[in-house]
Write a protein that holds these residues in place. Structure first.
Motif, PDB file in Angstrom:
ATOM      1  N   LEU A 170       1.230  -1.807   0.213  1.00 43.96           N
ATOM      2  CA  LEU A 170       0.424  -0.095  -0.132  1.00 43.96           C
ATOM      3  C   LEU A 170       0.841   1.417   0.256  1.00 43.96           C
ATOM      4  O   LEU A 170       0.262   2.522  -0.758  1.00 43.96           O
ATOM      5  N   ARG A 171       1.614   0.998   0.978  1.00 47.37           N
ATOM      6  CA  ARG A 171       2.622   2.738   0.539  1.00 47.37           C
ATOM      7  C   ARG A 171       3.490   2.711  -0.641  1.00 47.37           C
ATOM      8  O   ARG A 171       3.216   4.012  -0.716  1.00 47.37           O
ATOM      9  N   GLN A 172       3.528   1.949  -1.272  1.00 51.28           N
ATOM     10  CA  GLN A 172       4.010   1.696  -2.623  1.00 51.28           C
ATOM     11  C   GLN A 172       3.187   2.771  -4.159  1.00 51.28           C
ATOM     12  O   GLN A 172       3.556   3.623  -4.210  1.00 51.28           O
ATOM     13  N   LEU A 173       1.384   1.846  -3.451  1.00 55.15           N
ATOM     14  CA  LEU A 173       0.704   3.086  -4.065  1.00 55.15           C
ATOM     15  C   LEU A 173       0.342   4.309  -3.578  1.00 55.15           C
ATOM     16  O   LEU A 173       0.367   4.816  -4.589  1.00 55.15           O
ATOM     17  N   MET A 174       0.827   4.316  -2.389  1.00 51.67           N
ATOM     18  CA  MET A 174       0.338   5.187  -1.989  1.00 51.67           C
ATOM     19  C   MET A 174       1.842   6.873  -2.365  1.00 51.67           C
ATOM     20  O   MET A 174       1.266   8.100  -2.825  1.00 51.67           O
ATOM     21  N   ASP A 175       2.804   6.330  -2.836  1.00 52.02           N
ATOM     22  CA  ASP A 175       3.751   7.305  -2.821  1.00 52.02           C
ATOM     23  C   ASP A 175       3.520   7.644  -4.385  1.00 52.02           C
ATOM     24  O   ASP A 175       3.987   8.800  -4.813  1.00 52.02           O
ATOM     25  N   GLN A 176       3.008   6.660  -5.244  1.00 49.88           N
ATOM     26  CA  GLN A 176       2.522   6.802  -6.549  1.00 49.88           C
ATOM     27  C   GLN A 176       1.616   7.604  -6.557  1.00 49.88           C
ATOM     28  O   GLN A 176       1.659   8.906  -7.351  1.00 49.88           O
ATOM     29  N   TYR A 177       0.503   7.936  -5.795  1.00 52.88           N
ATOM     30  CA  TYR A 177      -0.761   8.682  -5.241  1.00 52.88           C
ATOM     31  C   TYR A 177       0.421   9.943  -5.598  1.00 52.88           C
ATOM     32  O   TYR A 177      -0.448  11.202  -6.158  1.00 52.88           O
ATOM     33  N   ASP A 178       1.387   9.973  -4.466  1.00 49.05           N
ATOM     34  CA  ASP A 178       1.859  11.542  -4.199  1.00 49.05           C
ATOM     35  C   ASP A 178       2.377  12.682  -4.999  1.00 49.05           C
ATOM     36  O   ASP A 178       2.518  13.538  -5.124  1.00 49.05           O
ATOM     37  N   SER A 179       3.480  11.330  -6.277  1.00 51.37           N
ATOM     38  CA  SER A 179       3.739  11.828  -6.688  1.00 51.37           C
ATOM     39  C   SER A 179       2.180  12.447  -9.199  1.00 51.37           C
ATOM     40  O   SER A 179       2.378  13.448 -10.001  1.00 51.37           O
ATOM     41  N   THR A 180       1.556  11.003  -8.720  1.00 53.51           N
ATOM     42  CA  THR A 180       0.624  11.304  -9.659  1.00 53.51           C
ATOM     43  C   THR A 180      -0.434  12.317  -9.260  1.00 53.51           C
ATOM     44  O   THR A 180      -1.842  12.927 -10.465  1.00 53.51           O
ATOM     45  N   LEU A 181      -1.328  12.587  -7.883  1.00 52.51           N
ATOM     46  CA  LEU A 181      -2.458  12.771  -7.140  1.00 52.51           C
ATOM     47  C   LEU A 181      -3.355  12.691  -8.124  1.00 52.51           C
ATOM     48  O   LEU A 181      -3.963  13.232  -8.176  1.00 52.51           O
ATOM     49  N   SER A 182      -3.566  11.514  -8.772  1.00 52.27           N
ATOM     50  CA  SER A 182      -4.264  10.318  -9.364  1.00 52.27           C
ATOM     51  C   SER A 182      -5.218   9.478  -8.780  1.00 52.27           C
ATOM     52  O   SER A 182      -4.179   8.021  -7.716  1.00 52.27           O
ATOM     53  N   SER A 183      -5.576   7.993  -8.739  1.00 54.70           N
ATOM     54  CA  SER A 183      -6.216   7.189  -8.392  1.00 54.70           C
ATOM     55  C   SER A 183      -5.643   6.363  -8.478  1.00 54.70           C
ATOM     56  O   SER A 183      -5.002   6.181 -10.315  1.00 54.70           O
ATOM     57  N   VAL A 184      -4.181   4.965  -8.073  1.00 61.56           N
ATOM     58  CA  VAL A 184      -3.615   4.535  -8.423  1.00 61.56           C
ATOM     59  C   VAL A 184      -3.724   2.790  -7.806  1.00 61.56           C
ATOM     60  O   VAL A 184      -4.738   2.898  -6.368  1.00 61.56           O
ATOM     61  N   ILE A 185      -4.452   1.854  -8.944  1.00 63.56           N
ATOM     62  CA  ILE A 185      -4.317   0.347  -8.779  1.00 63.56           C
ATOM     63  C   ILE A 185      -3.683  -0.498  -8.500  1.00 63.56           C
ATOM     64  O   ILE A 185      -2.932  -0.412  -9.536  1.00 63.56           O
ATOM     65  N   GLY A 186      -2.972  -1.163  -7.505  1.00 62.81           N
ATOM     66  CA  GLY A 186      -1.846  -2.386  -7.534  1.00 62.81           C
ATOM     67  C   GLY A 186      -2.518  -3.371  -8.177  1.00 62.81           C
ATOM     68  O   GLY A 186      -3.377  -3.421  -8.109  1.00 62.81           O
ATOM     69  N   VAL A 187      -1.354  -4.101  -9.328  1.00 62.29           N
ATOM     70  CA  VAL A 187      -1.079  -4.537 -10.275  1.00 62.29           C
ATOM     71  C   VAL A 187       0.225  -5.700  -9.682  1.00 62.29           C
ATOM     72  O   VAL A 187       0.618  -5.615  -9.392  1.00 62.29           O
ATOM     73  N   GLN A 188      -0.468  -7.230  -9.990  1.00 58.96           N
ATOM     74  CA  GLN A 188       0.395  -8.150 -10.701  1.00 58.96           C
ATOM     75  C   GLN A 188       0.438  -8.398 -11.792  1.00 58.96           C
ATOM     76  O   GLN A 188      -0.802  -8.554 -12.198  1.00 58.96           O
ATOM     77  N   THR A 189       1.271  -9.694 -12.313  1.00 58.96           N
ATOM     78  CA  THR A 189       1.112 -10.111 -13.498  1.00 58.96           C
ATOM     79  C   THR A 189       0.374 -11.455 -12.891  1.00 58.96           C
ATOM     80  O   THR A 189       1.044 -12.328 -11.765  1.00 58.96           O
ATOM     81  N   VAL A 190      -0.416 -12.001 -13.696  1.00 66.07           N
ATOM     82  CA  VAL A 190      -0.453 -13.770 -13.712  1.00 66.07           C
ATOM     83  C   VAL A 190      -0.807 -14.276 -14.659  1.00 66.07           C
ATOM     84  O   VAL A 190      -0.177 -13.976 -16.022  1.00 66.07           O
ATOM     85  N   PRO A 191      -0.654 -15.878 -14.594  1.00 66.05           N
ATOM     86  CA  PRO A 191      -0.863 -16.381 -15.735  1.00 66.05           C
ATOM     87  C   PRO A 191      -1.818 -16.431 -16.560  1.00 66.05           C
ATOM     88  O   PRO A 191      -3.092 -16.157 -16.151  1.00 66.05           O
ATOM     89  N   ALA A 192      -1.792 -16.216 -17.753  1.00 66.03           N
ATOM     90  CA  ALA A 192      -2.700 -16.163 -19.198  1.00 66.03           C
ATOM     91  C   ALA A 192      -3.842 -16.698 -18.511  1.00 66.03           C
ATOM     92  O   ALA A 192      -5.167 -16.807 -18.522  1.00 66.03           O
ATOM     93  N   ASN A 193      -4.349 -18.414 -17.813  1.00 70.16           N
ATOM     94  CA  ASN A 193      -4.889 -18.813 -17.747  1.00 70.16           C
ATOM     95  C   ASN A 193      -5.884 -18.866 -15.983  1.00 70.16           C
ATOM     96  O   ASN A 193      -6.470 -19.467 -15.618  1.00 70.16           O
ATOM     97  N   GLN A 194      -5.296 -17.308 -15.692  1.00 74.97           N
ATOM     98  CA  GLN A 194      -6.037 -17.155 -14.381  1.00 74.97           C
ATOM     99  C   GLN A 194      -6.460 -15.799 -14.774  1.00 74.97           C
ATOM    100  O   GLN A 194      -7.517 -15.562 -13.663  1.00 74.97           O
TER     101      GLN A 194
END
Ligand code: UTP
Length: 296
Positions: free
Chosen positions: A141-165
């Protein structure tokens, strides 16, 4: 500029994937080794700098409130028995100030977030879901909050998943990226197998500007007969940039059985007291099962 200080933890779902365990007990109280999953989430919020937490609860979720409450009888008992290490653990969970609101019917994650709108007011805020426990050097969450501080926009956490998921998640259709930060063309909730625009899956960590409530308010019932948070994010993105951030860290999916079992084993192996015996036990059952397989 407003900082992110408040967080919503939606915990009003029915937890059907863990029935019958969740018939009378919230799934958020299922422990990974000795700590309920929701406590890992609360700890991540606090370590990220969140000051006020609101948990959205529903029917049969009283145990969550009791868990984060002061337990004088239990504490006295542990003091008398001089079990100070346990006392410390018990106190850790009552040291946080948590607010609660009820979602009267489980109408979906989007609706659960909307239920907390009055607590949030006109500020940016975080949402953390209990299904994902993340271990990271800098809390997810801290990582996303840091991105918010620089973009002042909503930021959604994502990660890569295998194609079949991909059909199990909200998926982003990225247009461009600057290292781990993506601009997004589209957000799609649980795309049918083979139709996902990418492998970047939404992972239960969000920072929102308060405009999201306008779009949650307008939402109709979406996929799965629920008010979907992803649909509101998609609408918000049409009016203001919503970014996706591929956060660093190991994510454990404790919202389904196999993920829950794997996480329990991994956490037991990280625990100095349990590690050796767990390994020994695993070796034994592995041998037993391999020889059983040979006999087939
Ligand atoms: P899930 O999709 O994991 O649903 O919700 P669930 O009910 O918890 O579990 P299953 O799928 O039936 O096993 C994602 C998050 O949204 C919350 C849940 O508590 C979970 O944290 N949620 C979902 C609500 O708060 N209210 C809802 O109406 C639905």
């Amino acid at each position: 500029m407003r900082k992110v200080k408040k967080a919503i933890i939606p915990a009003a779902g029915l937890g059907t994937r863990f029935l019958p365990a969740t018939k009378a007990m919230p799934k958020e109280m299922l422990p990974i080794v000795d700590k309920p999953t929701i406590q890992y989430i609360v700890e991540e919020a606090i370590e990220s700098g969140i000051e006020d937490i609101i948990i959205v609860t529903g029917k049969g979720k009283r145990a969550i409130e009791d868990h984060f409450d002061y337990a004088p009888e239990l504490e006295n008992n542990l003091i008398e028995k001089e079990k100070f290490e346990l006392l410390e653990k018990v106190r850790q969970s009552s040291n946080v100030d948590i607010h609660y609101i009820r979602q009267k019917e489980p109408k979906g994650l989007g609706h659960a977030v909307w239920c907390a709108r009055k607590f949030i007011g006109n500020e940016p805020f975080a949402v953390l879901l209990g299904d994902d426990i993340v271990q990271a050097e800098t809390p997810a969450l801290r990582q996303l909050m840091d991105q918010y501080d620089s973009t002042l926009s909503s930021v959604i956490g994502v990660q890569t998943v295998p194609a079949n998921q991909t059909h199990r998640y909200g998926i982003v259709d990225p247009v461009s990226n600057d290292e781990r930060l993506y601009q997004v063309n589209k957000f799609v909730e649980k795309p049918a197998p083979g139709t996902a625009p990418s492998n970047l899956a939404i992972m239960g960590r969000y920072v929102f500007t308060p405009e999201i409530f306008t779009f949650l308010e307008q939402q109709d019932i979406g996929a799965g007969g629920e008010i979907q948070l992803t649909d509101a994010i998609e609408e918000l993105n049409k009016h203001r940039f919503v970014y996706a951030y591929d956060f660093e860290g190991k994510r454990h999916d404790v919202g389904e059985k196999m993920g829950f079992i794997k996480t329990t084993i991994e956490f037991a192996l990280k625990n100095a007291e349990l590690r050796d015996e767990t390994l020994e036990f695993m070796q034994t059952i592995l041998k037993e099962n391999l020889s059983l397989n040979k006999g087939k």
